[in-house]
Design a protein around this motif. Structure first.
Motif, PDB file in Angstrom:
ATOM      1  N   LEU A  94     106.456 -15.773 -57.483  1.00  0.00           N
ATOM      2  CA  LEU A  94     104.406 -16.801 -57.870  1.00  0.00           C
ATOM      3  C   LEU A  94     104.121 -16.375 -59.161  1.00  0.00           C
ATOM      4  O   LEU A  94     103.804 -16.553 -60.269  1.00  0.00           O
ATOM      5  N   GLY A  95     104.426 -14.592 -59.544  1.00  0.00           N
ATOM      6  CA  GLY A  95     103.799 -14.047 -60.599  1.00  0.00           C
ATOM      7  C   GLY A  95     104.732 -13.015 -61.588  1.00  0.00           C
ATOM      8  O   GLY A  95     104.996 -12.304 -60.546  1.00  0.00           O
ATOM      9  N   VAL A  96     104.241 -13.380 -62.561  1.00  0.00           N
ATOM     10  CA  VAL A  96     104.789 -11.714 -63.373  1.00  0.00           C
ATOM     11  C   VAL A  96     103.221 -11.331 -64.471  1.00  0.00           C
ATOM     12  O   VAL A  96     103.578 -11.887 -65.328  1.00  0.00           O
ATOM     13  N   TYR A  97     103.429 -10.239 -64.136  1.00  0.00           N
ATOM     14  CA  TYR A  97     102.217 -10.113 -64.526  1.00  0.00           C
ATOM     15  C   TYR A  97     101.898  -8.595 -65.176  1.00  0.00           C
ATOM     16  O   TYR A  97     102.744  -7.395 -64.819  1.00  0.00           O
ATOM     17  N   SER A  98     101.364  -8.396 -66.854  1.00  0.00           N
ATOM     18  CA  SER A  98     101.925  -6.440 -67.123  1.00  0.00           C
ATOM     19  C   SER A  98     100.308  -5.912 -67.045  1.00  0.00           C
ATOM     20  O   SER A  98      99.124  -6.660 -67.813  1.00  0.00           O
ATOM     21  N   ILE A  99     100.400  -4.901 -66.843  1.00  0.00           N
ATOM     22  CA  ILE A  99      98.783  -4.028 -66.960  1.00  0.00           C
ATOM     23  C   ILE A  99      98.774  -2.870 -67.729  1.00  0.00           C
ATOM     24  O   ILE A  99      99.750  -1.905 -67.436  1.00  0.00           O
ATOM     25  N   ALA A 100      98.995  -3.402 -68.656  1.00  0.00           N
ATOM     26  CA  ALA A 100      99.013  -2.499 -69.765  1.00  0.00           C
ATOM     27  C   ALA A 100      98.785  -1.337 -69.727  1.00  0.00           C
ATOM     28  O   ALA A 100      98.448   0.007 -70.404  1.00  0.00           O
ATOM     29  N   SER A 144      94.655  -8.644 -60.986  1.00  0.00           N
ATOM     30  CA  SER A 144      96.221  -9.389 -60.634  1.00  0.00           C
ATOM     31  C   SER A 144      95.968  -9.893 -58.561  1.00  0.00           C
ATOM     32  O   SER A 144      96.436 -10.793 -59.257  1.00  0.00           O
ATOM     33  N   VAL A 145      95.036  -9.237 -57.847  1.00  0.00           N
ATOM     34  CA  VAL A 145      95.593 -10.029 -56.819  1.00  0.00           C
ATOM     35  C   VAL A 145      94.392 -11.202 -56.941  1.00  0.00           C
ATOM     36  O   VAL A 145      94.559 -12.170 -56.178  1.00  0.00           O
ATOM     37  N   ASP A 166      92.902 -12.752 -70.214  1.00  0.00           N
ATOM     38  CA  ASP A 166      93.026 -10.612 -70.255  1.00  0.00           C
ATOM     39  C   ASP A 166      94.611 -10.734 -70.023  1.00  0.00           C
ATOM     40  O   ASP A 166      95.623  -9.877 -69.441  1.00  0.00           O
ATOM     41  N   ALA A 167      94.891 -11.523 -71.846  1.00  0.00           N
ATOM     42  CA  ALA A 167      96.524 -10.615 -71.398  1.00  0.00           C
ATOM     43  C   ALA A 167      97.391  -9.536 -71.750  1.00  0.00           C
ATOM     44  O   ALA A 167      98.430  -9.977 -71.105  1.00  0.00           O
ATOM     45  N   ARG A 168      96.690  -8.569 -71.626  1.00  0.00           N
ATOM     46  CA  ARG A 168      97.405  -7.601 -71.869  1.00  0.00           C
ATOM     47  C   ARG A 168      96.861  -6.422 -70.267  1.00  0.00           C
ATOM     48  O   ARG A 168      97.639  -5.746 -70.735  1.00  0.00           O
ATOM     49  N   GLY A 169      96.125  -6.903 -69.645  1.00  0.00           N
ATOM     50  CA  GLY A 169      96.039  -6.489 -68.566  1.00  0.00           C
ATOM     51  C   GLY A 169      94.373  -5.506 -68.734  1.00  0.00           C
ATOM     52  O   GLY A 169      94.902  -4.090 -68.592  1.00  0.00           O
ATOM     53  N   MET A 170      93.714  -5.612 -69.663  1.00  0.00           N
ATOM     54  CA  MET A 170      93.534  -3.869 -70.008  1.00  0.00           C
ATOM     55  C   MET A 170      91.623  -4.259 -69.425  1.00  0.00           C
ATOM     56  O   MET A 170      91.185  -3.362 -69.263  1.00  0.00           O
ATOM     57  N   ALA A 171      91.725  -4.984 -68.397  1.00  0.00           N
ATOM     58  CA  ALA A 171      89.966  -4.993 -68.364  1.00  0.00           C
ATOM     59  C   ALA A 171      90.330  -3.996 -66.870  1.00  0.00           C
ATOM     60  O   ALA A 171      91.197  -4.333 -66.317  1.00  0.00           O
TER      61      ALA A 171
END
Length: 173
Positions: A94-100, A144-145, A166-171
């Motif tokens: 479904l998705g691939v997310y990056s939480i930098a 990300s949920v 939130d392109a870099r998952g920084m929030a």
């Protein structure tokens, strides 16, 4: 014999690494991989209320860290069993997310129940199917949920990347 690691930039590289002061071994620190699924059943989605920190008491997808020796599919199925006592039929990524900010890459699958039934596992206080309008949005554990639920709801093909806001998952939470 000293086993002190020091942070410095190895020759030929461009960022600091942990390097053994005795033998020069470089201990690379790499992101952790999280695997999970948005489990849809009859237009509803399966969520787990966390029994562990971080975010104990908040709702999340059945998901967790990939173990050594597992494929991402095996890990997602295992996590669903551990957290929701659910056996899944995976239907693709479904998705691939990056939480930098915390060094995670999340691979989230679209899934359905392969067999009827689910129940809280040791890491969940409660497991429940929610209609879209019933989802307790103020009690969702992680950004990300929300992203994965939105992708599922919109019926999107696999999403490779975070939302633009939130392109870099920084929030934070």
């Amino acid at each position: 014999m000293s086993t002190r690691f020091q942070r410095r930039i190895p020759e030929g590289e461009d960022r600091e690494r942990l390097i053994c002061g005795d033998c020069g071994f470089i201990a690379y620190e790499n992101p952790k991989i999280v695997v999970g699924a948005v489990v849809g059943e009859g237009g509803r989605v399966l969520l787990c209320r966390r029994a562990i920190e971080p975010r104990r008491g908040f709702w999340t997808l059945p998901a967790g860290y990939l173990e050594m020796g597992e494929t991402v599919e095996e890990g997602a199925a295992r996590e669903a069993w551990e957290e929701a006592r659910a056996k899944l039929a995976l239907e693709g990524i479904l998705g691939v997310y990056s939480i930098a900010r915390i060094g995670q890459v999340q691979v989230i699958f679209r899934a359905r129940l392969a067999e009827p039934g689910f129940a809280p596992g040791p890491e969940s206080l409660e497991v429940r199917l929610f209609e879209w309008g019933e989802i307790p949005w103020d009690e969702i554990a992680f950004p990300s949920v929300r992203w994965a639920l939105a992708a599922w709801r919109e019926g999107r093909a696999a999403v490779a990347g975070n939302p633009p806001e939130d392109a870099r998952g920084m929030a934070g939470l």
